[in-house]
Design a protein around this motif. Sequence first.
Motif, PDB file in Angstrom:
ATOM      1  N   SER A  64       0.829  -1.205   0.000  1.00 46.93           N
ATOM      2  CA  SER A  64       0.000   0.000   0.000  1.00 46.93           C
ATOM      3  C   SER A  64       0.861   1.251   0.000  1.00 46.93           C
ATOM      4  O   SER A  64       2.073   1.200   0.231  1.00 46.93           O
ATOM      5  N   ALA A  65       0.220   2.385  -0.231  1.00 50.47           N
ATOM      6  CA  ALA A  65       0.939   3.656  -0.266  1.00 50.47           C
ATOM      7  C   ALA A  65       1.562   3.990   1.086  1.00 50.47           C
ATOM      8  O   ALA A  65       2.544   4.728   1.154  1.00 50.47           O
ATOM      9  N   ASP A  66       0.987   3.448   2.174  1.00 53.06           N
ATOM     10  CA  ASP A  66       1.536   3.701   3.506  1.00 53.06           C
ATOM     11  C   ASP A  66       2.399   2.546   3.991  1.00 53.06           C
ATOM     12  O   ASP A  66       2.658   2.409   5.187  1.00 53.06           O
ATOM     13  N   GLY A  67       2.875   1.711   3.056  1.00 54.42           N
ATOM     14  CA  GLY A  67       3.874   0.708   3.386  1.00 54.42           C
ATOM     15  C   GLY A  67       3.362  -0.590   3.977  1.00 54.42           C
ATOM     16  O   GLY A  67       4.162  -1.386   4.481  1.00 54.42           O
ATOM     17  N   LYS A  68       2.087  -0.864   3.910  1.00 51.07           N
ATOM     18  CA  LYS A  68       1.527  -2.097   4.456  1.00 51.07           C
ATOM     19  C   LYS A  68       1.331  -3.115   3.338  1.00 51.07           C
ATOM     20  O   LYS A  68       1.087  -2.756   2.190  1.00 51.07           O
ATOM     21  N   ASP A 316      -4.321   3.434   0.160  1.00 47.09           N
ATOM     22  CA  ASP A 316      -3.911   3.737   1.534  1.00 47.09           C
ATOM     23  C   ASP A 316      -4.654   2.758   2.443  1.00 47.09           C
ATOM     24  O   ASP A 316      -5.888   2.741   2.463  1.00 47.09           O
ATOM     25  N   SER A 317      -3.922   1.914   3.169  1.00 50.10           N
ATOM     26  CA  SER A 317      -4.570   0.857   3.954  1.00 50.10           C
ATOM     27  C   SER A 317      -5.522   1.423   4.999  1.00 50.10           C
ATOM     28  O   SER A 317      -6.546   0.805   5.318  1.00 50.10           O
ATOM     29  N   ARG A 318      -5.223   2.625   5.520  1.00 48.02           N
ATOM     30  CA  ARG A 318      -6.093   3.226   6.534  1.00 48.02           C
ATOM     31  C   ARG A 318      -7.407   3.695   5.916  1.00 48.02           C
ATOM     32  O   ARG A 318      -8.492   3.480   6.473  1.00 48.02           O
ATOM     33  N   LYS A 441      -7.241   5.667  -3.672  1.00 48.23           N
ATOM     34  CA  LYS A 441      -6.922   5.474  -2.260  1.00 48.23           C
ATOM     35  C   LYS A 441      -7.741   4.377  -1.591  1.00 48.23           C
ATOM     36  O   LYS A 441      -7.328   3.822  -0.579  1.00 48.23           O
ATOM     37  N   ASN A 731      -8.841  10.807  11.524  1.00 48.72           N
ATOM     38  CA  ASN A 731      -7.418  10.461  11.470  1.00 48.72           C
ATOM     39  C   ASN A 731      -6.672  11.605  10.790  1.00 48.72           C
ATOM     40  O   ASN A 731      -6.612  11.699   9.570  1.00 48.72           O
ATOM     41  N   GLU A 733      -3.642  12.170  10.372  1.00 50.27           N
ATOM     42  CA  GLU A 733      -2.475  11.793   9.568  1.00 50.27           C
ATOM     43  C   GLU A 733      -2.824  11.675   8.082  1.00 50.27           C
ATOM     44  O   GLU A 733      -1.949  11.806   7.226  1.00 50.27           O
ATOM     45  N   LEU A 734      -4.079  11.419   7.777  1.00 51.32           N
ATOM     46  CA  LEU A 734      -4.488  11.271   6.382  1.00 51.32           C
ATOM     47  C   LEU A 734      -4.519  12.609   5.650  1.00 51.32           C
ATOM     48  O   LEU A 734      -4.484  12.647   4.425  1.00 51.32           O
TER      49      LEU A 734
END
Length: 775
Positions: A64-68, A316-318, A441, A731, A733-734
């Motif tokens: 994912s874009a956030d490294g997951k 984005d996994s979140r 996303k 969130n 952070e998003l």
Amino acid sequence: MATTKKKTKNPFLKFIKWFWILFICGVVLVALPFLFASWGLLGPMPEYEHLENPETNLATELISADGKTLGKYYLEDNRTPVPFDQLPDNLVNALVATEDARFFDHAGIDARGTIRAVAYLGSKGGASTISQQLARQLFVGVRSRNKFEAITQKLKEWVLATRLERNYTKEEIIAMYLNIYDFHYNADGIRSASRIYFGKEPKDLRIQESAMLVGMLKNSSYYNPIRREELVFNRRNTVLAQMAKYGYISEKEKDSLQKTKMDLNFNPESHREGLATYFRMYMQRWLNQWVKDNPKLDGEKYNIYLDGLKVYTTIDSRMQHNAEMAVEAHMKKLQAEFFVQNTPERNPTTPFLDLEKHEIDNILERAMKSSARWRTMSRAGKSESEIRASFKKKTEMTVFDWNSDSYEKDTILTPLDSIKYYKTFLRTAMMSMEPQTGHVKAWVGGIDYKHFQYDNVIQGARQAGSTFKPFVYAAAIDQLRLSPCDSLPDTQYCIEPMKHGNIEAWCPKNSDGKYSGEKKTLKNALANSVNSITARLIDDVGPASVVKMARNMGITKDLPEVPSIALGTPDVNVYEMVGAYGTFANQGVYVKPVMVTRIEDKNGTVLFEYVPETKDVLSRDVAYAMLNLMEGVTQYGSGGRLRHSYNKNSRVYKEIMTGYPYNLTNPIAGKTGTTQNQSDGWFMGIVPNLVTGVWVGGEERATHFRSLTYGQAASMALPIWGLYMKANYDNEELAISKSAFDKPSDLSINVDCTKVVKELTEDMDTDDDLDDLDF
């Protein structure tokens, strides 16, 4: 006469001679089997090159874009290697203490351990070193039950272990061993095992978790923590005791850790479970096409199941998690109300409405013939009568059920009844995209991939309803230089026969069948989906201009050049609609949605990098005017529920809207769309850096709510968007924008309707008229 003495032989010398003869013969006898093994006389041995590059199947990984890790593609081996420096010390210590205490002191064979194993016939432990176990895993295979073959396998292990020690460092051997071991449940290698059993990366494993995984190395099938938790618990504690024995932890730590629970966090990794299942299946198809179009330098094709590719996605996994939770929360409630309305008592044709028996039979016939059962039995040579008979025979099956904890229940149904059962479920699709980059996303293609594998984001296409109207307004503002503040009369409007290719006069009605007779601004008309005014606009610019506008914004589906497209009669999919609406948010520039930014091979070599596909469609002025128009939808139109509370005394609130106080105050542009008979509900929502589209409807258009109370887009689709965005905003952070849309410094289109409102209100006679006029 002199006498001669007979020379006598020393018996000790004879003993020494035979001792060395026997010793040398013994050494030769011991050495010969190893030589035979190394020469391949006891069976094939791997080439030297194979020792340098042992072949193991590597899963392709979606990141994912956030490294997951979103998921993997594999046939048998769900393996992603982890280098030694990313393994925690406690895992390495547990391995060495349990499997090979003198690992760092020997050269592949532990002499002391071997002598002990021979002397005690294995009763006090075996003598296989980690290097030998790795050799068996890589090159030798499962131990044979034939004694002679078992002995030759052991000899091979010894030879290969010493070769591995020459070719690799101790650290590389440990990493290779942990990366190749099968921990069961598709947990091939330590990374998969860590994620599947504990939901974390190896570097985050605690001591007791590392001890459990090392304990499984003895026999992962037997020491199965899901089926034999107590047995694995005891085995874990044995590993902890070994760690204490060799000084890796203190006795106090051992006693404390042995009392802790297993704390499993079981996350099975399969193609039908986990996060972003629909997206992963889309990417599987995409990658299969990519490997066909992009062969290796030698002409061979990459294998997405074996070559260990790393695919870096835009998801984005979140945000994906937020999207899936929003779909689940709303669809569960909406489906419960649909079941209430579609009981056999209330609807004799359930789950369909207003269909004759022959029409229902046609739907079921089509479903049978397109089913996997029909295809499988047909390939097996079964006759049509046999196949049809099988659909009427009751059988045990597991079906989807919103009311079960796992959303599954075991039941007994005929396959034909199961088809009808699944037709009762409402489906959904949702996609979210960053308009400036085209990065997708979040992607949700349905309610549950395991049971509903049709991806409604990109495979499905349904009537767009009023979400198509912005294309009409954009063409009108672009060509006629209209503004959101221009007004047109809300009176019945007919387009003459043959004027734009229509065979007969087209006189669309407003959704309530009424016409106010008053002038309405374009902003008001779009906010309230006034069909009469939309008809005037498409008549002024012509259907061809609207089709061209939609095409330039990425709509590829069939768009007939007839006036009726203004009301959303064409079938479109969520994927293309989100890309099109992104044009408004990106100052008039269309960016094709993108899901993959980069692909690397297992060595980190970049094989693919995405190049954006863009197209200038609208001027910045027109794009901003369209955003201003669509802001009216959420300010006082059909999307106003995002800002205002529901009427808590209404039935719709009590049944499905409880717990949905969005109370969003930031600028939002959007459009709802409800098709004929409430078959489809759409909501397209835009904030400056995120465009999201949602569709809800039945698999068949005949599966729908009876009235607009629940069947309108504001009840069907909009709540998913609201729940999703609320979670995103929670969130920080998003960094989802709450700001106003960027206004061009030299805006030439009037978007301030204050003066127009004043002029229109002065022409009205009663307070009732004032109450009805929304701007």
